[in-house]
Motif scaffolding. Structure first.
Motif, PDB file in Angstrom:
ATOM      1  N   ALA A  64      -4.412  -8.550  -0.875  1.00  0.00           N
ATOM      2  CA  ALA A  64      -4.787  -7.723   0.282  1.00  0.00           C
ATOM      3  C   ALA A  64      -3.582  -7.338   1.118  1.00  0.00           C
ATOM      4  CB  ALA A  64      -5.810  -8.454   1.145  1.00  0.00           C
ATOM      5  N   LEU A  66       0.027  -7.933   3.360  1.00  0.00           N
ATOM      6  CA  LEU A  66       0.495  -8.880   4.360  1.00  0.00           C
ATOM      7  C   LEU A  66      -0.692  -9.447   5.124  1.00  0.00           C
ATOM      8  CD1 LEU A  66       3.670  -7.164   5.820  1.00  0.00           C
ATOM      9  CD2 LEU A  66       3.347  -8.445   3.702  1.00  0.00           C
ATOM     10  N   ILE A  68      -2.662 -10.137   7.974  1.00  0.00           N
ATOM     11  CA  ILE A  68      -2.668  -9.472   9.285  1.00  0.00           C
ATOM     12  C   ILE A  68      -2.584 -10.495  10.419  1.00  0.00           C
ATOM     13  CG2 ILE A  68      -4.001  -7.923  10.800  1.00  0.00           C
ATOM     14  CD1 ILE A  68      -5.176  -6.696   8.191  1.00  0.00           C
ATOM     15  N   ALA A 110      -1.397  -1.912   0.571  1.00  0.00           N
ATOM     16  CA  ALA A 110      -0.238  -2.229   1.419  1.00  0.00           C
ATOM     17  C   ALA A 110       0.738  -3.199   0.743  1.00  0.00           C
ATOM     18  CB  ALA A 110      -0.714  -2.744   2.775  1.00  0.00           C
ATOM     19  N   GLY A 111       0.914  -4.382   1.331  1.00  0.00           N
ATOM     20  CA  GLY A 111       1.849  -5.354   0.761  1.00  0.00           C
ATOM     21  C   GLY A 111       1.530  -5.711  -0.685  1.00  0.00           C
ATOM     22  N   ASN A 135      -1.316   1.886   2.593  1.00  0.00           N
ATOM     23  CA  ASN A 135      -2.251   2.421   3.590  1.00  0.00           C
ATOM     24  C   ASN A 135      -1.888   2.067   5.025  1.00  0.00           C
ATOM     25  OD1 ASN A 135      -2.810  -0.304   2.879  1.00  0.00           O
ATOM     26  ND2 ASN A 135      -4.781  -0.181   3.905  1.00  0.00           N
ATOM     27  N   GLU A 136      -0.633   1.663   5.251  1.00  0.00           N
ATOM     28  CA  GLU A 136      -0.213   1.178   6.564  1.00  0.00           C
ATOM     29  C   GLU A 136      -0.657   2.065   7.731  1.00  0.00           C
ATOM     30  OE1 GLU A 136       1.445   0.669   3.888  1.00  0.00           O
ATOM     31  OE2 GLU A 136       2.258  -1.360   3.964  1.00  0.00           O
ATOM     32  N   VAL A 142       3.517   1.331  10.484  1.00  0.00           N
ATOM     33  CA  VAL A 142       4.347   2.221   9.676  1.00  0.00           C
ATOM     34  C   VAL A 142       5.106   1.406   8.643  1.00  0.00           C
ATOM     35  CG1 VAL A 142       6.190   3.939   9.773  1.00  0.00           C
ATOM     36  CG2 VAL A 142       4.608   3.709  11.694  1.00  0.00           C
ATOM     37  N   PHE A 238       8.467  -3.509  17.136  1.00  0.00           N
ATOM     38  CA  PHE A 238       7.324  -2.633  16.862  1.00  0.00           C
ATOM     39  C   PHE A 238       6.005  -3.407  16.919  1.00  0.00           C
ATOM     40  CE2 PHE A 238       4.389  -0.510  13.860  1.00  0.00           C
ATOM     41  CZ  PHE A 238       4.391   0.776  14.351  1.00  0.00           C
ATOM     42  N   TYR A 251      -8.478  -2.676  13.810  1.00  0.00           N
ATOM     43  CA  TYR A 251      -8.573  -2.700  12.348  1.00  0.00           C
ATOM     44  C   TYR A 251      -9.249  -3.990  11.863  1.00  0.00           C
ATOM     45  CZ  TYR A 251      -7.233  -2.071   7.440  1.00  0.00           C
ATOM     46  OH  TYR A 251      -7.248  -1.907   6.078  1.00  0.00           O
ATOM     47  N   LYS A 256     -14.088  -6.874   9.606  1.00  0.00           N
ATOM     48  CA  LYS A 256     -15.191  -7.846   9.740  1.00  0.00           C
ATOM     49  C   LYS A 256     -16.541  -7.114   9.697  1.00  0.00           C
ATOM     50  CE  LYS A 256     -12.350 -11.291  10.881  1.00  0.00           C
ATOM     51  NZ  LYS A 256     -12.033 -12.278   9.863  1.00  0.00           N
ATOM     52  N   ARG A 258     -17.359  -4.191   8.398  1.00  0.00           N
ATOM     53  CA  ARG A 258     -17.614  -3.563   7.108  1.00  0.00           C
ATOM     54  C   ARG A 258     -18.277  -4.546   6.141  1.00  0.00           C
ATOM     55  NH1 ARG A 258     -13.230  -2.766   2.788  1.00  0.00           N
ATOM     56  NH2 ARG A 258     -13.596  -4.975   3.086  1.00  0.00           N
ATOM     57  N   LYS A 259     -18.111  -5.838   6.462  1.00  0.00           N
ATOM     58  CA  LYS A 259     -18.538  -6.898   5.542  1.00  0.00           C
ATOM     59  C   LYS A 259     -20.033  -6.936   5.304  1.00  0.00           C
ATOM     60  CE  LYS A 259     -17.159 -11.378   4.775  1.00  0.00           C
ATOM     61  NZ  LYS A 259     -16.522 -12.643   5.117  1.00  0.00           N
TER      62      LYS A 259
HETATM   63  N1  CO8 Z   1      -4.872 -10.196   6.198  1.00  0.00           N
HETATM   64  C1  CO8 Z   1      -5.688 -11.143   6.708  1.00  0.00           C
HETATM   65  N2  CO8 Z   1      -6.992 -11.267   6.398  1.00  0.00           N
HETATM   66  C2  CO8 Z   1      -7.507 -10.392   5.526  1.00  0.00           C
HETATM   67  C3  CO8 Z   1      -6.724  -9.375   4.957  1.00  0.00           C
HETATM   68  C4  CO8 Z   1      -5.343  -9.284   5.324  1.00  0.00           C
HETATM   69  N3  CO8 Z   1      -4.521  -8.358   4.829  1.00  0.00           N
HETATM   70  N4  CO8 Z   1      -7.510  -8.655   4.134  1.00  0.00           N
HETATM   71  C5  CO8 Z   1      -8.728  -9.208   4.190  1.00  0.00           C
HETATM   72  N5  CO8 Z   1      -8.738 -10.254   5.028  1.00  0.00           N
HETATM   73  C6  CO8 Z   1      -9.884 -11.144   5.335  1.00  0.00           C
HETATM   74  C7  CO8 Z   1     -11.089 -10.373   5.844  1.00  0.00           C
HETATM   75  O1  CO8 Z   1     -10.997 -10.135   7.225  1.00  0.00           O
HETATM   76  C8  CO8 Z   1     -12.210 -11.314   5.504  1.00  0.00           C
HETATM   77  O2  CO8 Z   1     -12.201 -12.361   6.455  1.00  0.00           O
HETATM   78  P1  CO8 Z   1     -13.570 -13.087   6.907  1.00  0.00           P
HETATM   79  O3  CO8 Z   1     -14.170 -13.646   5.642  1.00  0.00           O
HETATM   80  O4  CO8 Z   1     -13.130 -14.103   7.883  1.00  0.00           O
HETATM   81  O5  CO8 Z   1     -14.421 -11.996   7.522  1.00  0.00           O
HETATM   82  C9  CO8 Z   1     -11.765 -11.913   4.170  1.00  0.00           C
HETATM   83  O6  CO8 Z   1     -10.339 -11.726   4.131  1.00  0.00           O
HETATM   84  C10 CO8 Z   1     -12.372 -11.239   2.963  1.00  0.00           C
HETATM   85  O7  CO8 Z   1     -12.169  -9.836   3.062  1.00  0.00           O
HETATM   86  P2  CO8 Z   1     -13.285  -8.771   2.630  1.00  0.00           P
HETATM   87  O8  CO8 Z   1     -14.639  -9.267   2.997  1.00  0.00           O
HETATM   88  O9  CO8 Z   1     -12.873  -7.458   3.178  1.00  0.00           O
HETATM   89  O10 CO8 Z   1     -13.124  -8.829   1.023  1.00  0.00           O
HETATM   90  P3  CO8 Z   1     -13.463  -7.683  -0.031  1.00  0.00           P
HETATM   91  O11 CO8 Z   1     -13.400  -8.355  -1.365  1.00  0.00           O
HETATM   92  O12 CO8 Z   1     -14.713  -6.956   0.361  1.00  0.00           O
HETATM   93  O13 CO8 Z   1     -12.268  -6.627   0.082  1.00  0.00           O
HETATM   94  C11 CO8 Z   1      -9.951  -5.966   0.310  1.00  0.00           C
HETATM   95  C12 CO8 Z   1     -10.963  -6.980  -0.274  1.00  0.00           C
HETATM   96  C13 CO8 Z   1     -10.146  -4.647  -0.387  1.00  0.00           C
HETATM   97  C14 CO8 Z   1      -8.565  -6.515   0.022  1.00  0.00           C
HETATM   98  C15 CO8 Z   1     -10.211  -5.813   1.811  1.00  0.00           C
HETATM   99  O14 CO8 Z   1     -10.277  -7.091   2.396  1.00  0.00           O
HETATM  100  C16 CO8 Z   1      -9.177  -5.021   2.554  1.00  0.00           C
HETATM  101  O15 CO8 Z   1      -9.129  -3.808   2.443  1.00  0.00           O
HETATM  102  N6  CO8 Z   1      -8.328  -5.718   3.340  1.00  0.00           N
HETATM  103  C17 CO8 Z   1      -7.345  -5.090   4.192  1.00  0.00           C
HETATM  104  C18 CO8 Z   1      -6.145  -4.758   3.408  1.00  0.00           C
HETATM  105  C19 CO8 Z   1      -5.094  -4.115   4.266  1.00  0.00           C
HETATM  106  O16 CO8 Z   1      -5.291  -3.075   4.871  1.00  0.00           O
HETATM  107  N7  CO8 Z   1      -3.949  -4.763   4.311  1.00  0.00           N
HETATM  108  C20 CO8 Z   1      -2.846  -4.220   5.051  1.00  0.00           C
HETATM  109  C21 CO8 Z   1      -1.986  -5.322   5.547  1.00  0.00           C
HETATM  110  S1  CO8 Z   1      -0.495  -4.623   6.250  1.00  0.00           S
HETATM  111  C22 CO8 Z   1       0.688  -4.721   5.035  1.00  0.00           C
HETATM  112  O17 CO8 Z   1       0.479  -5.305   4.013  1.00  0.00           O
HETATM  113  C23 CO8 Z   1       2.032  -4.064   5.211  1.00  0.00           C
HETATM  114  C24 CO8 Z   1       2.457  -4.015   6.605  1.00  0.00           C
HETATM  115  C25 CO8 Z   1       3.826  -3.416   6.732  1.00  0.00           C
HETATM  116  C26 CO8 Z   1       4.453  -3.718   8.092  1.00  0.00           C
HETATM  117  C27 CO8 Z   1       4.609  -2.559   8.927  1.00  0.00           C
HETATM  118  C28 CO8 Z   1       5.743  -2.665   9.935  1.00  0.00           C
HETATM  119  C29 CO8 Z   1       5.239  -2.684  11.342  1.00  0.00           C
END
Ligand code: CO8
Length: 260
Positions: A64, A66, A68, A110-111, A135-136, A142, A238, A251, A256, A258-259
């Motif tokens: 998923a 980094l 968050i 993302a990561g 998708n940042e 960014v 940032f 976000y 949460k 969407r779950k």
């Molecule tokens: N970090 C922390 N927790 C997360 C993350 C994440 N990246 N992704 C999911 N979780 C958590 C959810 O909140 C959920 O928590 P809870 O059970 O407590 O409600 C649990 O993990 C399970 O998630 P889902 O129910 O959403 O699981 P699905 O199997 O339905 O979906 C996905 C899996 C597709 C991975 C979905 O969780 C998702 O889209 N997650 C978000 C991914 C995302 O947008 N990540 C971006 C992170 S930013 C990054 O990586 C780069 C940053 C660069 C830095 C920029 C400089 C400033």
């Protein structure tokens, strides 16, 4: 605590399979990144290990991206430590002497996408429910220049520009079309295909492959190496901004809701 990374090294083939097994979604926390870097370093130092396959033990998710929670409500010092670990992961994987193949058996935003981009070859499960991309901007954040460089080096300037601005997450077939992944296979064949493909990469003499890889990647790697500290400062200033923290909160709430 349970290990977040499981490594299976096959002495006979010289190939290690690295399974990410950090429930629920292999998010890249500081602990996860530290474990991953140590595991990669160990394999890198073992001259009998020539190939590395990166994959996930979690159903439906490669990574998923980094964690968050590492970017939300943390002290500047902690954010800096976290960012250094993200850099270290990228540097180690992107400049690895091993042939590295991503067996992308789930979503990889993302990561997670960045991690895939460090590999020499990407095989993804042909399941339209999965997506991959940087998708940042959808989170209001960014991607830094080295995320961008990794993407440009893979899909070219135009697709990188559009993908980054819109924070596009691509379906496997779209990802294949723009070259973000190299091959799609049925879900249950991702790992076996990666293993077969590795044979082809390891048929090339190591020194020639290393030098070619380095020739292609060194300028990109050097760019981060020469500005690591300022990249950390940029990230910290940032991410700790009130407005950015607010975007992350919105976000997280969306995730949460969407779950279920
Ligand atoms: N970090 C922390 N927790 C997360 C993350 C994440 N990246 N992704 C999911 N979780 C958590 C959810 O909140 C959920 O928590 P809870 O059970 O407590 O409600 C649990 O993990 C399970 O998630 P889902 O129910 O959403 O699981 P699905 O199997 O339905 O979906 C996905 C899996 C597709 C991975 C979905 O969780 C998702 O889209 N997650 C978000 C991914 C995302 O947008 N990540 C971006 C992170 S930013 C990054 O990586 C780069 C940053 C660069 C830095 C920029 C400089 C400033």
């Amino acid at each position: 605590t349970a290990p977040k990374i499981k490594v299976d090294f096959n002495q006979t083939t010289g190939v290690a399979v690295m399974n990410m097994q950090s429930p629920p979604v292999n998010s890249l926390s500081l602990d996860f990144l530290t474990e991953l870097c140590i595991a990669v370093e160990k394999l890198e130092m073992d001259k009998s290990c020539r190939g590395l396959i990166l994959t996930s033990s979690q159903p439906k998710v490669f990574s998923a991206g980094l964690d968050i929670m590492e970017m939300y409500g943390q002290s500047p010092e902690r954010c800096a430590e976290f960012w250094r670990a993200v850099q270290e992961m990228w540097l180690k994987l992107y400049s690895s002497n091993m042939a590295v193949i991503a067996a992308i058996n789930g979503s990889s935003p993302a990561g997670g996408c960045l991690m895939s981009l460090t590999c020499d070859y990407r095989i993804m499960a042909d399941n339209p429910r999965y997506s991959i991309g940087l998708n940042e901007t959808q989170l209001g954040i960014v991607a830094p220049f080295w995320f961008k460089d990794s993407l440009v080096n893979t899909v070219g300037h135009r697709h990188a520009e559009m993908g980054l601005e819109l924070g596009l997450l691509y379906s496997p077939s779209e990802a294949l079309r723009i070259g973000l992944v190299d091959q799609l296979v049925p879900e249950d064949q991702v790992l076996s295909t990666a293993t077969q493909t590795m044979t082809k990469w390891l048929a090339i003499p190591d020194h020639a492959r290393h030098l070619s890889k380095s020739m292609m990647r060194k300028p990109t790697v050097d760019k981060l190496l020469s500005s690591r500290e300022s990249d950390i400062q940029n990230f910290v200033s940032f991410i700790t901004k009130d407005s950015i923290q607010k975007s992350l909160r919105v976000y997280l709430e969306m995730l949460k809701k969407r779950k279920g």
